[in-house]
Design a protein around this motif. Structure first.
Motif, PDB file in Angstrom:
ATOM      1  N   SER A 147       0.844  -1.194   0.000  1.00 37.26           N
ATOM      2  CA  SER A 147       0.000   0.000   0.000  1.00 37.26           C
ATOM      3  C   SER A 147       0.882   1.248   0.000  1.00 37.26           C
ATOM      4  O   SER A 147       1.998   1.235   0.525  1.00 37.26           O
ATOM      5  CB  SER A 147      -0.907   0.008   1.230  1.00 37.26           C
ATOM      6  N   PRO A 148       0.400   2.352  -0.577  1.00 37.24           N
ATOM      7  CA  PRO A 148       1.178   3.593  -0.592  1.00 37.24           C
ATOM      8  C   PRO A 148       1.567   4.063   0.809  1.00 37.24           C
ATOM      9  O   PRO A 148       2.680   4.540   1.024  1.00 37.24           O
ATOM     10  CB  PRO A 148       0.256   4.593  -1.285  1.00 37.24           C
ATOM     11  N   GLU A 149       0.660   3.924   1.765  1.00 40.77           N
ATOM     12  CA  GLU A 149       0.970   4.356   3.135  1.00 40.77           C
ATOM     13  C   GLU A 149       2.088   3.510   3.737  1.00 40.77           C
ATOM     14  O   GLU A 149       2.985   4.021   4.401  1.00 40.77           O
ATOM     15  CB  GLU A 149      -0.289   4.282   4.005  1.00 40.77           C
ATOM     16  N   HIS A 150       2.053   2.208   3.489  1.00 43.15           N
ATOM     17  CA  HIS A 150       3.105   1.312   3.988  1.00 43.15           C
ATOM     18  C   HIS A 150       4.454   1.682   3.366  1.00 43.15           C
ATOM     19  O   HIS A 150       5.479   1.710   4.062  1.00 43.15           O
ATOM     20  CB  HIS A 150       2.755  -0.148   3.674  1.00 43.15           C
ATOM     21  N   VAL A 151       4.452   1.987   2.082  1.00 45.69           N
ATOM     22  CA  VAL A 151       5.683   2.372   1.389  1.00 45.69           C
ATOM     23  C   VAL A 151       6.240   3.661   1.976  1.00 45.69           C
ATOM     24  O   VAL A 151       7.438   3.771   2.254  1.00 45.69           O
ATOM     25  CB  VAL A 151       5.432   2.515  -0.132  1.00 45.69           C
ATOM     26  N   ARG A 152       5.369   4.666   2.204  1.00 47.52           N
ATOM     27  CA  ARG A 152       5.803   5.942   2.774  1.00 47.52           C
ATOM     28  C   ARG A 152       6.416   5.739   4.158  1.00 47.52           C
ATOM     29  O   ARG A 152       7.459   6.298   4.469  1.00 47.52           O
ATOM     30  CB  ARG A 152       4.621   6.917   2.879  1.00 47.52           C
ATOM     31  N   GLU A 153       5.762   4.932   4.996  1.00 49.04           N
ATOM     32  CA  GLU A 153       6.261   4.705   6.355  1.00 49.04           C
ATOM     33  C   GLU A 153       7.573   3.932   6.343  1.00 49.04           C
ATOM     34  O   GLU A 153       8.495   4.242   7.097  1.00 49.04           O
ATOM     35  CB  GLU A 153       5.224   3.951   7.179  1.00 49.04           C
ATOM     36  N   THR A 154       7.662   2.926   5.490  1.00 47.73           N
ATOM     37  CA  THR A 154       8.853   2.084   5.440  1.00 47.73           C
ATOM     38  C   THR A 154      10.070   2.863   4.965  1.00 47.73           C
ATOM     39  O   THR A 154      11.155   2.752   5.538  1.00 47.73           O
ATOM     40  CB  THR A 154       8.618   0.873   4.506  1.00 47.73           C
ATOM     41  N   LEU A 155       9.898   3.664   3.922  1.00 50.64           N
ATOM     42  CA  LEU A 155      11.031   4.374   3.325  1.00 50.64           C
ATOM     43  C   LEU A 155      11.194   5.800   3.828  1.00 50.64           C
ATOM     44  O   LEU A 155      12.202   6.442   3.543  1.00 50.64           O
ATOM     45  CB  LEU A 155      10.889   4.386   1.801  1.00 50.64           C
ATOM     46  N   GLY A 156      10.213   6.296   4.560  1.00 48.09           N
ATOM     47  CA  GLY A 156      10.302   7.661   5.068  1.00 48.09           C
ATOM     48  C   GLY A 156      10.181   8.705   3.973  1.00 48.09           C
ATOM     49  O   GLY A 156      10.852   9.732   4.019  1.00 48.09           O
ATOM     50  N   LEU A 157       9.348   8.437   2.978  1.00 52.48           N
ATOM     51  CA  LEU A 157       9.172   9.364   1.866  1.00 52.48           C
ATOM     52  C   LEU A 157       8.065  10.368   2.155  1.00 52.48           C
ATOM     53  O   LEU A 157       7.122  10.074   2.876  1.00 52.48           O
ATOM     54  CB  LEU A 157       8.803   8.595   0.588  1.00 52.48           C
ATOM     55  N   SER A 158       8.206  11.531   1.557  1.00 52.79           N
ATOM     56  CA  SER A 158       7.121  12.501   1.623  1.00 52.79           C
ATOM     57  C   SER A 158       6.078  12.119   0.574  1.00 52.79           C
ATOM     58  O   SER A 158       6.324  11.267  -0.277  1.00 52.79           O
ATOM     59  CB  SER A 158       7.647  13.909   1.349  1.00 52.79           C
ATOM     60  N   GLU A 159       4.928  12.778   0.632  1.00 49.73           N
ATOM     61  CA  GLU A 159       3.878  12.481  -0.343  1.00 49.73           C
ATOM     62  C   GLU A 159       4.326  12.840  -1.753  1.00 49.73           C
ATOM     63  O   GLU A 159       3.998  12.138  -2.713  1.00 49.73           O
ATOM     64  CB  GLU A 159       2.591  13.202   0.032  1.00 49.73           C
ATOM     65  N   SER A 160       5.073  13.927  -1.893  1.00 46.12           N
ATOM     66  CA  SER A 160       5.539  14.312  -3.234  1.00 46.12           C
ATOM     67  C   SER A 160       6.551  13.309  -3.806  1.00 46.12           C
ATOM     68  O   SER A 160       6.528  13.008  -4.989  1.00 46.12           O
ATOM     69  CB  SER A 160       6.144  15.725  -3.209  1.00 46.12           C
ATOM     70  N   GLU A 161       7.418  12.791  -2.937  1.00 43.96           N
ATOM     71  CA  GLU A 161       8.367  11.781  -3.399  1.00 43.96           C
ATOM     72  C   GLU A 161       7.649  10.496  -3.799  1.00 43.96           C
ATOM     73  O   GLU A 161       8.013   9.854  -4.780  1.00 43.96           O
ATOM     74  CB  GLU A 161       9.409  11.499  -2.325  1.00 43.96           C
ATOM     75  N   LEU A 162       6.635  10.134  -3.031  1.00 46.76           N
ATOM     76  CA  LEU A 162       5.859   8.958  -3.376  1.00 46.76           C
ATOM     77  C   LEU A 162       5.105   9.186  -4.693  1.00 46.76           C
ATOM     78  O   LEU A 162       5.020   8.276  -5.524  1.00 46.76           O
ATOM     79  CB  LEU A 162       4.891   8.610  -2.260  1.00 46.76           C
ATOM     80  N   ALA A 163       4.571  10.402  -4.891  1.00 46.66           N
ATOM     81  CA  ALA A 163       3.883  10.709  -6.139  1.00 46.66           C
ATOM     82  C   ALA A 163       4.858  10.600  -7.310  1.00 46.66           C
ATOM     83  O   ALA A 163       4.475  10.132  -8.397  1.00 46.66           O
ATOM     84  CB  ALA A 163       3.279  12.111  -6.072  1.00 46.66           C
ATOM     85  N   GLU A 164       6.096  11.012  -7.118  1.00 46.01           N
ATOM     86  CA  GLU A 164       7.106  10.898  -8.175  1.00 46.01           C
ATOM     87  C   GLU A 164       7.362   9.425  -8.510  1.00 46.01           C
ATOM     88  O   GLU A 164       7.542   9.073  -9.671  1.00 46.01           O
ATOM     89  CB  GLU A 164       8.406  11.569  -7.719  1.00 46.01           C
ATOM     90  N   ALA A 165       7.358   8.587  -7.514  1.00 47.11           N
ATOM     91  CA  ALA A 165       7.579   7.156  -7.739  1.00 47.11           C
ATOM     92  C   ALA A 165       6.427   6.537  -8.533  1.00 47.11           C
ATOM     93  O   ALA A 165       6.623   5.611  -9.300  1.00 47.11           O
ATOM     94  CB  ALA A 165       7.740   6.427  -6.399  1.00 47.11           C
TER      95      ALA A 165
END
Length: 113
Positions: free
Chosen positions: A94-112
């Motif tokens: 899930s996007p939330e799990h990815v953000r928490e695991t890698l410590g990404l911001s929402e913009s970095e996750l959107a870039e991914a």
């Protein structure tokens, strides 16, 4: 250790030949690929008994494995995090799990994405 004394005597009778210039050059190239910098290269060559004069070092410098980004001690650049995030998302995380695991911001996750 040899159990047969004849084997031991045969091993002692083997003639040792010094390495040729081609073998020395090949060994020097291998060492250059492993060296971190010029001083490290000189130390490694000297420890192995290979030619390590200034002319030898200059010839080997272009063969050194130089990296602008050291592989230890520094944090991963954002593009490595985003590549990992994209891989995790493709694997069904899930996007939330990815953000928490890698410590990404929402913009970095959107870039991914």
């Amino acid at each position: 250790m040899f159990t047969d004394m004849n084997e031991a005597l045969e091993a002692e009778a083997l003639e040792l030949t010094p390495i040729g210039s081609g073998q020395s050059a090949a060994a020097s190239l291998v060492v250059a690929h492993q060296a971190r910098d010029k001083d490290d290269l000189a130390d490694l060559l000297g420890a192995l008994g290979l030619p390590c004069g200034e002319d030898d070092l200059v010839r080997l410098l272009p063969h050194m494995n130089t990296s602008d980004n050291p592989t230890t001690g520094d944090t991963m650049p954002a593009n490595a995090f985003t590549a990992t995030a994209a891989s995790m998302l493709n694997n069904g995380d899930s996007p939330e799990h990815v953000r928490e695991t890698l410590g990404l911001s929402e913009s970095e996750l959107a870039e991914a994405l």
